[in-house]
Design a protein around this motif. Structure first.
Motif, PDB file in Angstrom:
ATOM      1  N   ILE A 140      10.774 -15.224  14.940  1.00 27.38           N
ATOM      2  CA  ILE A 140      10.411 -13.975  14.253  1.00 27.38           C
ATOM      3  C   ILE A 140      11.008 -13.951  12.846  1.00 27.38           C
ATOM      4  O   ILE A 140      10.329 -13.612  11.872  1.00 27.38           O
ATOM      5  N   HIS A 141      12.288 -14.292  12.742  1.00 32.90           N
ATOM      6  CA  HIS A 141      12.960 -14.332  11.433  1.00 32.90           C
ATOM      7  C   HIS A 141      12.177 -15.210  10.465  1.00 32.90           C
ATOM      8  O   HIS A 141      11.884 -14.819   9.338  1.00 32.90           O
ATOM      9  N   ASN A 142      11.821 -16.408  10.915  1.00 37.14           N
ATOM     10  CA  ASN A 142      11.135 -17.348  10.039  1.00 37.14           C
ATOM     11  C   ASN A 142       9.708 -16.917   9.726  1.00 37.14           C
ATOM     12  O   ASN A 142       9.179 -17.246   8.658  1.00 37.14           O
ATOM     13  N   MET A 143       9.089 -16.151  10.618  1.00 31.82           N
ATOM     14  CA  MET A 143       7.772 -15.578  10.321  1.00 31.82           C
ATOM     15  C   MET A 143       7.875 -14.598   9.148  1.00 31.82           C
ATOM     16  O   MET A 143       6.990 -14.552   8.294  1.00 31.82           O
ATOM     17  N   ILE A 144       8.959 -13.837   9.105  1.00 28.77           N
ATOM     18  CA  ILE A 144       9.174 -12.874   8.011  1.00 28.77           C
ATOM     19  C   ILE A 144       9.350 -13.620   6.686  1.00 28.77           C
ATOM     20  O   ILE A 144       8.712 -13.284   5.682  1.00 28.77           O
ATOM     21  N   ILE A 145      10.204 -14.651   6.679  1.00 28.72           N
ATOM     22  CA  ILE A 145      10.452 -15.416   5.452  1.00 28.72           C
ATOM     23  C   ILE A 145       9.169 -16.120   5.001  1.00 28.72           C
ATOM     24  O   ILE A 145       8.824 -16.123   3.814  1.00 28.72           O
ATOM     25  N   THR A 146       8.452 -16.708   5.938  1.00 27.91           N
ATOM     26  CA  THR A 146       7.191 -17.382   5.617  1.00 27.91           C
ATOM     27  C   THR A 146       6.197 -16.407   5.010  1.00 27.91           C
ATOM     28  O   THR A 146       5.524 -16.720   4.012  1.00 27.91           O
ATOM     29  N   ALA A 147       6.109 -15.216   5.578  1.00 26.83           N
ATOM     30  CA  ALA A 147       5.132 -14.232   5.103  1.00 26.83           C
ATOM     31  C   ALA A 147       5.430 -13.762   3.679  1.00 26.83           C
ATOM     32  O   ALA A 147       4.509 -13.616   2.870  1.00 26.83           O
ATOM     33  N   ILE A 148       6.708 -13.535   3.347  1.00 23.37           N
ATOM     34  CA  ILE A 148       7.017 -13.079   1.986  1.00 23.37           C
ATOM     35  C   ILE A 148       6.775 -14.212   0.989  1.00 23.37           C
ATOM     36  O   ILE A 148       6.288 -13.979  -0.121  1.00 23.37           O
ATOM     37  N   LEU A 149       7.059 -15.461   1.387  1.00 20.55           N
ATOM     38  CA  LEU A 149       6.770 -16.595   0.506  1.00 20.55           C
ATOM     39  C   LEU A 149       5.274 -16.769   0.308  1.00 20.55           C
ATOM     40  O   LEU A 149       4.807 -16.979  -0.824  1.00 20.55           O
ATOM     41  N   ASN A 150       4.505 -16.680   1.381  1.00 22.98           N
ATOM     42  CA  ASN A 150       3.043 -16.807   1.265  1.00 22.98           C
ATOM     43  C   ASN A 150       2.446 -15.689   0.422  1.00 22.98           C
ATOM     44  O   ASN A 150       1.505 -15.912  -0.347  1.00 22.98           O
ATOM     45  N   GLN A 151       3.008 -14.485   0.553  1.00 22.65           N
ATOM     46  CA  GLN A 151       2.511 -13.370  -0.260  1.00 22.65           C
ATOM     47  C   GLN A 151       2.778 -13.626  -1.737  1.00 22.65           C
ATOM     48  O   GLN A 151       1.921 -13.392  -2.580  1.00 22.65           O
ATOM     49  N   ARG A 152       3.953 -14.147  -2.053  1.00 21.53           N
ATOM     50  CA  ARG A 152       4.261 -14.448  -3.449  1.00 21.53           C
ATOM     51  C   ARG A 152       3.364 -15.567  -3.966  1.00 21.53           C
ATOM     52  O   ARG A 152       2.921 -15.534  -5.109  1.00 21.53           O
TER      53      ARG A 152
ATOM     54  N   LYS B  99       0.292 -10.546  12.267  1.00 24.60           N
ATOM     55  CA  LYS B  99      -0.533  -9.722  11.362  1.00 24.60           C
ATOM     56  C   LYS B  99       0.293  -8.581  10.771  1.00 24.60           C
ATOM     57  O   LYS B  99       0.217  -8.288   9.574  1.00 24.60           O
ATOM     58  N   GLU B 100       1.112  -7.924  11.607  1.00 25.79           N
ATOM     59  CA  GLU B 100       1.947  -6.829  11.111  1.00 25.79           C
ATOM     60  C   GLU B 100       2.959  -7.331  10.084  1.00 25.79           C
ATOM     61  O   GLU B 100       3.213  -6.668   9.066  1.00 25.79           O
ATOM     62  N   ILE B 101       3.538  -8.503  10.326  1.00 24.56           N
ATOM     63  CA  ILE B 101       4.495  -9.075   9.371  1.00 24.56           C
ATOM     64  C   ILE B 101       3.794  -9.385   8.051  1.00 24.56           C
ATOM     65  O   ILE B 101       4.294  -9.040   6.973  1.00 24.56           O
ATOM     66  N   GLU B 102       2.634 -10.029   8.115  1.00 26.71           N
ATOM     67  CA  GLU B 102       1.891 -10.354   6.885  1.00 26.71           C
ATOM     68  C   GLU B 102       1.537  -9.089   6.112  1.00 26.71           C
ATOM     69  O   GLU B 102       1.725  -9.016   4.895  1.00 26.71           O
ATOM     70  N   ASP B 103       1.029  -8.077   6.801  1.00 23.10           N
ATOM     71  CA  ASP B 103       0.665  -6.820   6.148  1.00 23.10           C
ATOM     72  C   ASP B 103       1.887  -6.128   5.552  1.00 23.10           C
ATOM     73  O   ASP B 103       1.831  -5.561   4.456  1.00 23.10           O
ATOM     74  N   SER B 104       3.006  -6.179   6.272  1.00 24.67           N
ATOM     75  CA  SER B 104       4.237  -5.526   5.801  1.00 24.67           C
ATOM     76  C   SER B 104       4.790  -6.204   4.555  1.00 24.67           C
ATOM     77  O   SER B 104       5.256  -5.530   3.628  1.00 24.67           O
ATOM     78  N   MET B 105       4.732  -7.526   4.511  1.00 24.95           N
ATOM     79  CA  MET B 105       5.232  -8.235   3.331  1.00 24.95           C
ATOM     80  C   MET B 105       4.313  -8.013   2.126  1.00 24.95           C
ATOM     81  O   MET B 105       4.783  -7.899   0.996  1.00 24.95           O
ATOM     82  N   GLN B 106       3.018  -7.912   2.381  1.00 28.40           N
ATOM     83  CA  GLN B 106       2.097  -7.568   1.292  1.00 28.40           C
ATOM     84  C   GLN B 106       2.398  -6.162   0.794  1.00 28.40           C
ATOM     85  O   GLN B 106       2.464  -5.908  -0.413  1.00 28.40           O
ATOM     86  N   SER B 107       2.613  -5.250   1.715  1.00 23.40           N
ATOM     87  CA  SER B 107       2.946  -3.874   1.352  1.00 23.40           C
ATOM     88  C   SER B 107       4.237  -3.820   0.537  1.00 23.40           C
ATOM     89  O   SER B 107       4.310  -3.133  -0.479  1.00 23.40           O
ATOM     90  N   LEU B 108       5.246  -4.575   0.956  1.00 21.89           N
ATOM     91  CA  LEU B 108       6.521  -4.608   0.233  1.00 21.89           C
ATOM     92  C   LEU B 108       6.312  -5.064  -1.205  1.00 21.89           C
ATOM     93  O   LEU B 108       6.779  -4.427  -2.154  1.00 21.89           O
ATOM     94  N   GLU B 109       5.581  -6.156  -1.384  1.00 20.36           N
ATOM     95  CA  GLU B 109       5.366  -6.687  -2.726  1.00 20.36           C
ATOM     96  C   GLU B 109       4.558  -5.716  -3.593  1.00 20.36           C
ATOM     97  O   GLU B 109       4.900  -5.463  -4.738  1.00 20.36           O
ATOM     98  N   TYR B 110       3.516  -5.145  -3.037  1.00 13.23           N
ATOM     99  CA  TYR B 110       2.667  -4.241  -3.814  1.00 13.23           C
ATOM    100  C   TYR B 110       3.354  -2.909  -4.089  1.00 13.23           C
ATOM    101  O   TYR B 110       3.225  -2.350  -5.183  1.00 13.23           O
ATOM    102  N   GLU B 111       4.067  -2.384  -3.119  1.00 13.90           N
ATOM    103  CA  GLU B 111       4.722  -1.093  -3.331  1.00 13.90           C
ATOM    104  C   GLU B 111       5.788  -1.167  -4.403  1.00 13.90           C
ATOM    105  O   GLU B 111       5.950  -0.245  -5.200  1.00 13.90           O
ATOM    106  N   VAL B 112       6.538  -2.272  -4.429  1.00 14.71           N
ATOM    107  CA  VAL B 112       7.551  -2.416  -5.483  1.00 14.71           C
ATOM    108  C   VAL B 112       6.881  -2.394  -6.855  1.00 14.71           C
ATOM    109  O   VAL B 112       7.416  -1.829  -7.811  1.00 14.71           O
ATOM    110  N   GLN B 113       5.686  -2.968  -6.958  1.00 17.77           N
ATOM    111  CA  GLN B 113       4.961  -2.985  -8.238  1.00 17.77           C
ATOM    112  C   GLN B 113       4.532  -1.586  -8.680  1.00 17.77           C
ATOM    113  O   GLN B 113       4.424  -1.312  -9.869  1.00 17.77           O
ATOM    114  N   THR B 114       4.254  -0.719  -7.714  1.00 23.74           N
ATOM    115  CA  THR B 114       3.717   0.603  -8.058  1.00 23.74           C
ATOM    116  C   THR B 114       4.780   1.692  -8.112  1.00 23.74           C
ATOM    117  O   THR B 114       4.490   2.805  -8.541  1.00 23.74           O
ATOM    118  N   LEU B 115       6.007   1.371  -7.683  1.00 24.84           N
ATOM    119  CA  LEU B 115       7.077   2.364  -7.752  1.00 24.84           C
ATOM    120  C   LEU B 115       7.582   2.485  -9.185  1.00 24.84           C
ATOM    121  O   LEU B 115       7.609   1.505  -9.924  1.00 24.84           O
TER     122      LEU B 115
END
Length: 198
Positions: free
Chosen positions: A117-129, A73-89
């Motif tokens: 863990i590594h692959n959870m991070i990559i999966t989460a950023i791909l799913n967010q996109r 859950k933290e990884i999913e939320d963090s990747m969503q935050s990364l994608e959205y924050e870049v849009q608003t900066l």
């Protein structure tokens, strides 16, 4: 100076601020290669925190499951935050940071836990996109570049081939990620470089 982050969520927050400041003080794009490997140490700290919490109030047979679910859950939320924050900066030039994220392969020397863990991070950023922004809008930045490596994720049956399949699905729907061929790059230039993207 700031203290080293003690969790994934904090590390991602700092990462977006770094992207903004670098973009404000330079011309051209910025690439953060090796996103999974770079965030792995912070995700491991988060996992340990979730395990510590589980030890306080979760029954022993459910502690591991609880900790991994909280990390996911933290990884999913963090990747969503990364994608959205870049849009608003906004940089000092009034632009969104021209940022590329390198979606790297898990290293051969990783333990099974580190690879997971590594692959959870990559999966989460791909799913967010794949989800896109609010209303299904495809973001322009950050651009994504996916690393392909023979023996790791390039061919059916390889341990991380499912990540490649997910990346192709995301490309088909959202234009990115782009792809780099590790073996060919190493042959030509002696190493891996994540480009800005096309």
């Amino acid at each position: 100076r700031i203290e080293t982050p003690k969790s994934l969520a904090t590390a991602v927050n700092v990462l977006t601020q770094v992207a903004s400041h670098i973009s404000s003080n330079s011309f051209g794009g910025t690439t953060f290669g090796n996103l999974g490997s770079g965030l792995l140490p912070y995700a491991k700290m988060s996992l340990q925190k979730h395990k510590d919490v589980a030890n306080l109030f979760v029954s022993p047979e459910k502690r591991e499951e609880y900790a991994w679910n909280r990390l996911e859950k933290e990884i999913e939320d963090s990747m969503q935050s990364l994608e959205y924050e870049v849009q608003t900066l906004v940089t000092s030039r009034g632009e969104t940071p021209f940022l590329t994220l390198g979606l790297d392969c898990a290293k051969e020397e990783y333990s099974e836990e580190d690879r997971k863990i590594h692959n959870m991070i990559i999966t989460a950023i791909l799913n967010q996109r794949l989800k896109g922004l609010t209303g299904g809008v495809t973001p322009v930045f950050p651009k994504l570049v996916f690393q392909l490596k023979d023996g790791v994720n390039l061919n059916p049956g390889e341990k991380d081939y499912e990540l490649f399949k997910l990346a192709v699905k995301v490309s088909a729907n959202r234009q990115y990620p782009d792809y780099i061929m590790s073996d060919r790059l190493t042959e030509i230039i002696g190493g891996i470089k994540f480009p800005m993207g096309k």
